[in-house]
Design a protein around this motif. Sequence first.
Motif, PDB file in Angstrom:
ATOM      1  N   VAL A 186      -4.329   3.464   8.678  1.00  0.00           N
ATOM      2  CA  VAL A 186      -3.823   2.560   7.641  1.00  0.00           C
ATOM      3  C   VAL A 186      -4.565   1.236   7.692  1.00  0.00           C
ATOM      4  O   VAL A 186      -4.723   0.638   8.764  1.00  0.00           O
ATOM      5  N   SER A 187      -5.060   0.772   6.553  1.00  0.00           N
ATOM      6  CA  SER A 187      -5.721  -0.527   6.463  1.00  0.00           C
ATOM      7  C   SER A 187      -5.278  -1.216   5.177  1.00  0.00           C
ATOM      8  O   SER A 187      -4.754  -0.571   4.260  1.00  0.00           O
ATOM      9  N   ARG A 188      -5.497  -2.528   5.101  1.00  0.00           N
ATOM     10  CA  ARG A 188      -5.068  -3.296   3.932  1.00  0.00           C
ATOM     11  C   ARG A 188      -6.241  -4.106   3.387  1.00  0.00           C
ATOM     12  O   ARG A 188      -6.722  -5.035   4.033  1.00  0.00           O
ATOM     13  N   PHE A 189      -6.679  -3.733   2.193  1.00  0.00           N
ATOM     14  CA  PHE A 189      -7.777  -4.428   1.533  1.00  0.00           C
ATOM     15  C   PHE A 189      -7.287  -5.776   1.002  1.00  0.00           C
ATOM     16  O   PHE A 189      -6.247  -5.867   0.362  1.00  0.00           O
ATOM     17  N   LYS A 190      -8.054  -6.824   1.300  1.00  0.00           N
ATOM     18  CA  LYS A 190      -7.722  -8.157   0.797  1.00  0.00           C
ATOM     19  C   LYS A 190      -8.663  -8.500  -0.350  1.00  0.00           C
ATOM     20  O   LYS A 190      -9.859  -8.714  -0.138  1.00  0.00           O
ATOM     21  N   ALA A 191      -8.124  -8.514  -1.551  1.00  0.00           N
ATOM     22  CA  ALA A 191      -8.950  -8.778  -2.729  1.00  0.00           C
ATOM     23  C   ALA A 191      -9.429 -10.222  -2.730  1.00  0.00           C
ATOM     24  O   ALA A 191      -8.672 -11.145  -2.411  1.00  0.00           O
ATOM     25  N   PRO A 192     -10.696 -10.455  -3.064  1.00  0.00           N
ATOM     26  CA  PRO A 192     -11.190 -11.830  -3.185  1.00  0.00           C
ATOM     27  C   PRO A 192     -10.618 -12.474  -4.436  1.00  0.00           C
ATOM     28  O   PRO A 192      -9.941 -11.817  -5.242  1.00  0.00           O
ATOM     29  N   LYS A 193     -10.893 -13.741  -4.608  1.00  0.00           N
ATOM     30  CA  LYS A 193     -10.437 -14.426  -5.820  1.00  0.00           C
ATOM     31  C   LYS A 193     -11.275 -13.921  -6.989  1.00  0.00           C
ATOM     32  O   LYS A 193     -12.497 -13.973  -6.958  1.00  0.00           O
ATOM     33  N   LEU A 194     -10.590 -13.415  -8.016  1.00  0.00           N
ATOM     34  CA  LEU A 194     -11.286 -12.755  -9.110  1.00  0.00           C
ATOM     35  C   LEU A 194     -10.949 -13.373 -10.459  1.00  0.00           C
ATOM     36  O   LEU A 194      -9.877 -13.948 -10.640  1.00  0.00           O
ATOM     37  N   ARG A 195     -11.894 -13.241 -11.383  1.00  0.00           N
ATOM     38  CA  ARG A 195     -11.600 -13.501 -12.800  1.00  0.00           C
ATOM     39  C   ARG A 195     -11.392 -12.157 -13.472  1.00  0.00           C
ATOM     40  O   ARG A 195     -12.102 -11.200 -13.185  1.00  0.00           O
ATOM     41  N   GLU A 196     -10.436 -12.121 -14.361  1.00  0.00           N
ATOM     42  CA  GLU A 196     -10.056 -10.866 -14.987  1.00  0.00           C
ATOM     43  C   GLU A 196     -10.192 -11.032 -16.499  1.00  0.00           C
ATOM     44  O   GLU A 196      -9.619 -11.956 -17.083  1.00  0.00           O
ATOM     45  N   ARG A 197     -10.943 -10.128 -17.123  1.00  0.00           N
ATOM     46  CA  ARG A 197     -11.215 -10.295 -18.547  1.00  0.00           C
ATOM     47  C   ARG A 197     -11.138  -8.961 -19.266  1.00  0.00           C
ATOM     48  O   ARG A 197     -11.507  -7.928 -18.716  1.00  0.00           O
ATOM     49  N   ILE A 198     -10.675  -9.001 -20.520  1.00  0.00           N
ATOM     50  CA  ILE A 198     -10.572  -7.799 -21.338  1.00  0.00           C
ATOM     51  C   ILE A 198     -11.651  -7.824 -22.415  1.00  0.00           C
ATOM     52  O   ILE A 198     -11.808  -8.820 -23.128  1.00  0.00           O
ATOM     53  N   PHE A 199     -12.395  -6.728 -22.512  1.00  0.00           N
ATOM     54  CA  PHE A 199     -13.413  -6.557 -23.555  1.00  0.00           C
ATOM     55  C   PHE A 199     -12.949  -5.456 -24.506  1.00  0.00           C
ATOM     56  O   PHE A 199     -12.384  -4.453 -24.074  1.00  0.00           O
ATOM     57  N   ILE A 204       0.859  -1.189   0.000  1.00  0.00           N
ATOM     58  CA  ILE A 204       0.000   0.000   0.000  1.00  0.00           C
ATOM     59  C   ILE A 204       0.895   1.240   0.000  1.00  0.00           C
ATOM     60  O   ILE A 204       2.089   1.159   0.313  1.00  0.00           O
ATOM     61  N   ASN A 205       0.318   2.368  -0.322  1.00  0.00           N
ATOM     62  CA  ASN A 205       1.122   3.569  -0.507  1.00  0.00           C
ATOM     63  C   ASN A 205       1.858   4.008   0.757  1.00  0.00           C
ATOM     64  O   ASN A 205       2.969   4.533   0.683  1.00  0.00           O
ATOM     65  N   HIS A 206       1.254   3.774   1.917  1.00  0.00           N
ATOM     66  CA  HIS A 206       1.919   4.146   3.169  1.00  0.00           C
ATOM     67  C   HIS A 206       3.224   3.369   3.350  1.00  0.00           C
ATOM     68  O   HIS A 206       4.134   3.822   4.067  1.00  0.00           O
ATOM     69  N   ASP A 207       3.345   2.208   2.700  1.00  0.00           N
ATOM     70  CA  ASP A 207       4.584   1.424   2.775  1.00  0.00           C
ATOM     71  C   ASP A 207       5.758   2.143   2.124  1.00  0.00           C
ATOM     72  O   ASP A 207       6.914   1.703   2.249  1.00  0.00           O
ATOM     73  N   GLY A 208       5.466   3.245   1.418  1.00  0.00           N
ATOM     74  CA  GLY A 208       6.529   4.033   0.805  1.00  0.00           C
ATOM     75  C   GLY A 208       7.482   4.657   1.808  1.00  0.00           C
ATOM     76  O   GLY A 208       8.470   5.279   1.418  1.00  0.00           O
ATOM     77  N   HIS A 209       7.205   4.499   3.094  1.00  0.00           N
ATOM     78  CA  HIS A 209       8.179   4.914   4.115  1.00  0.00           C
ATOM     79  C   HIS A 209       9.435   4.041   4.047  1.00  0.00           C
ATOM     80  O   HIS A 209      10.534   4.501   4.371  1.00  0.00           O
ATOM     81  N   THR A 210       9.257   2.774   3.662  1.00  0.00           N
ATOM     82  CA  THR A 210      10.400   1.851   3.624  1.00  0.00           C
ATOM     83  C   THR A 210      10.608   1.238   2.237  1.00  0.00           C
ATOM     84  O   THR A 210      11.698   0.754   1.940  1.00  0.00           O
ATOM     85  N   LEU A 211       9.583   1.241   1.392  1.00  0.00           N
ATOM     86  CA  LEU A 211       9.690   0.678   0.042  1.00  0.00           C
ATOM     87  C   LEU A 211       9.926   1.792  -0.971  1.00  0.00           C
ATOM     88  O   LEU A 211       9.570   2.950  -0.723  1.00  0.00           O
ATOM     89  N   PRO A 212      10.488   1.459  -2.132  1.00  0.00           N
ATOM     90  CA  PRO A 212      10.664   2.485  -3.168  1.00  0.00           C
ATOM     91  C   PRO A 212       9.321   3.031  -3.626  1.00  0.00           C
ATOM     92  O   PRO A 212       8.317   2.327  -3.647  1.00  0.00           O
ATOM     93  N   LEU A 213       9.306   4.306  -4.002  1.00  0.00           N
ATOM     94  CA  LEU A 213       8.075   4.934  -4.493  1.00  0.00           C
ATOM     95  C   LEU A 213       7.838   4.611  -5.965  1.00  0.00           C
ATOM     96  O   LEU A 213       6.746   4.838  -6.479  1.00  0.00           O
ATOM     97  N   LEU A 214       8.853   4.081  -6.614  1.00  0.00           N
ATOM     98  CA  LEU A 214       8.746   3.641  -8.001  1.00  0.00           C
ATOM     99  C   LEU A 214       9.565   2.377  -8.176  1.00  0.00           C
ATOM    100  O   LEU A 214      10.710   2.297  -7.724  1.00  0.00           O
ATOM    101  N   SER A 215       8.958   1.379  -8.821  1.00  0.00           N
ATOM    102  CA  SER A 215       9.696   0.163  -9.135  1.00  0.00           C
ATOM    103  C   SER A 215       9.362  -0.260 -10.562  1.00  0.00           C
ATOM    104  O   SER A 215       8.194  -0.373 -10.932  1.00  0.00           O
ATOM    105  N   ILE A 216      10.406  -0.475 -11.345  1.00  0.00           N
ATOM    106  CA  ILE A 216      10.261  -0.917 -12.736  1.00  0.00           C
ATOM    107  C   ILE A 216      10.718  -2.364 -12.830  1.00  0.00           C
ATOM    108  O   ILE A 216      11.823  -2.701 -12.400  1.00  0.00           O
ATOM    109  N   GLN A 217       9.865  -3.226 -13.388  1.00  0.00           N
ATOM    110  CA  GLN A 217      10.265  -4.611 -13.636  1.00  0.00           C
ATOM    111  C   GLN A 217      10.208  -4.882 -15.135  1.00  0.00           C
ATOM    112  O   GLN A 217       9.149  -4.787 -15.750  1.00  0.00           O
ATOM    113  N   VAL A 218      11.357  -5.214 -15.705  1.00  0.00           N
ATOM    114  CA  VAL A 218      11.459  -5.557 -17.124  1.00  0.00           C
ATOM    115  C   VAL A 218      11.549  -7.078 -17.226  1.00  0.00           C
ATOM    116  O   VAL A 218      12.517  -7.679 -16.740  1.00  0.00           O
TER     117      VAL A 218
END
Length: 438
Positions: free
Chosen positions: A232-245, A142-156
């Motif tokens: 500060v709270s952390r939302f736990k996403a349910p199991k989802l299906r993801e589809r592109i239209f 979550i964004n508040h974690d930016g106290h210890t995590l990078p504010l930007l991360s690029i993965q190639v």
Amino acid sequence: MMSSSIVQHVSECFIKPLHPIPESNRICHLTTWDIAMSSMNYIQKGLLFKKPNNQQHFIHNLLENLNHSLSLALFHFYPLSGRLVTQISQDPPSYSIFVDCSNNNPGARFIYATLDITISDILSPIDVPPVVKSLFDLNKAINHDGHTLPLLSIQVTELVDGLFIGCSMNHCIGDGTSFWKFFNTWSEIFQAQGHGYDHDVPISRQPFHNRWFPEGYGPLINLPFKHQDEFVSRFKAPKLRERIFHFTAESIAKLKAKANREYNTNKISSFQSLSAHVWRSITRARRLTNDRKTSCMVAVNNRPRMKPPLPEEYFGTSVDTVSAEATVGELLENDLGWVAWKVHVAVTKHDDSEIRKSVEKWLESPVILDLDRHYDPLSGVAMISSPRFNMYGNEFGMGKAVAVLCGYANKCDGNVTVYEGHEGGGVWIWKFLYLQML
């Protein structure tokens, strides 16, 4: 093959701005809009490219150029190289959050990874494969974690026949407009390398870093908290299906014409017509009772709505959400034009006065956004991102991207991510991402 394929991290480093950050810029203050995002996930968007054939040393040269151009881009977008800091004092009592952009920060994270699958393995399935989430760093952060995590991360991530550039950006630092301004400027700098520019690459539009505060407030906002656990709270996403239209330009034009004709107006936009259509479709599929209240929440950019307007290059978060509401019965018994007008009214009445009232209300009683409390996944629909973002306008030596994909961040049932039109096969296509609970 996809179920057994795992992303392999090959290397990781941190990239700092190529030039030192001037002392006057080493503190970046956060606005009400920025701080409200503290409990949301990082923005995660990325581009999928075809890998050139038979190019010797392609990956080595690409990574070197991406690293160098990123360090140049970070000099212009220096808050992304910093870390969040909470400042607490007892006399007088205060609690505030800002960004430390000083030169002793580690900078942005840069990861090179490999994955033994093809572009087709990602784009051909009906549902977006779960492995796509592994193409991004900082999943579940979550964004508040930016106290210890990078504010930007690029993965190639290198695929068998392609390459994916996944970007995770802290939402307290910027919104979707800022995200794509950074991404496209990075691309602009990348392309300028080797053309006489290596250390001082000029960019077409400088980011605007003076963050907006209402008169009498800022630059530090004193929050009514004593500890992060209070907000500060952390939302736990349910199991989802993801589809592109995919929606062609022709089908969208028909929807817009139909909505305006039915409501006897010419003011309903393409986006409002399509949002209404998606809202009705999802609500019908849910088979809710007619008396159930339902809403269509739309993210809106505050920049052009303010008086005077904020610059388009304003770098930070300047977004609110507005909602159109109706009962299920009203939504399904009325025509598309009636529903689209509800969306139109919700969007157009969000003007300078409404924005300022909202900010003043927040300052009196700060609200940190939380999907568990501020969105109903059982009856709501949320339209996020924007077809106005230039998502396909960048180039990293591999031609135009073949797809835009997103990661784990901020997903729930009924969430729709809007993608820019992409010219493919001679047709303009709008992409939507629809998530549905299993």
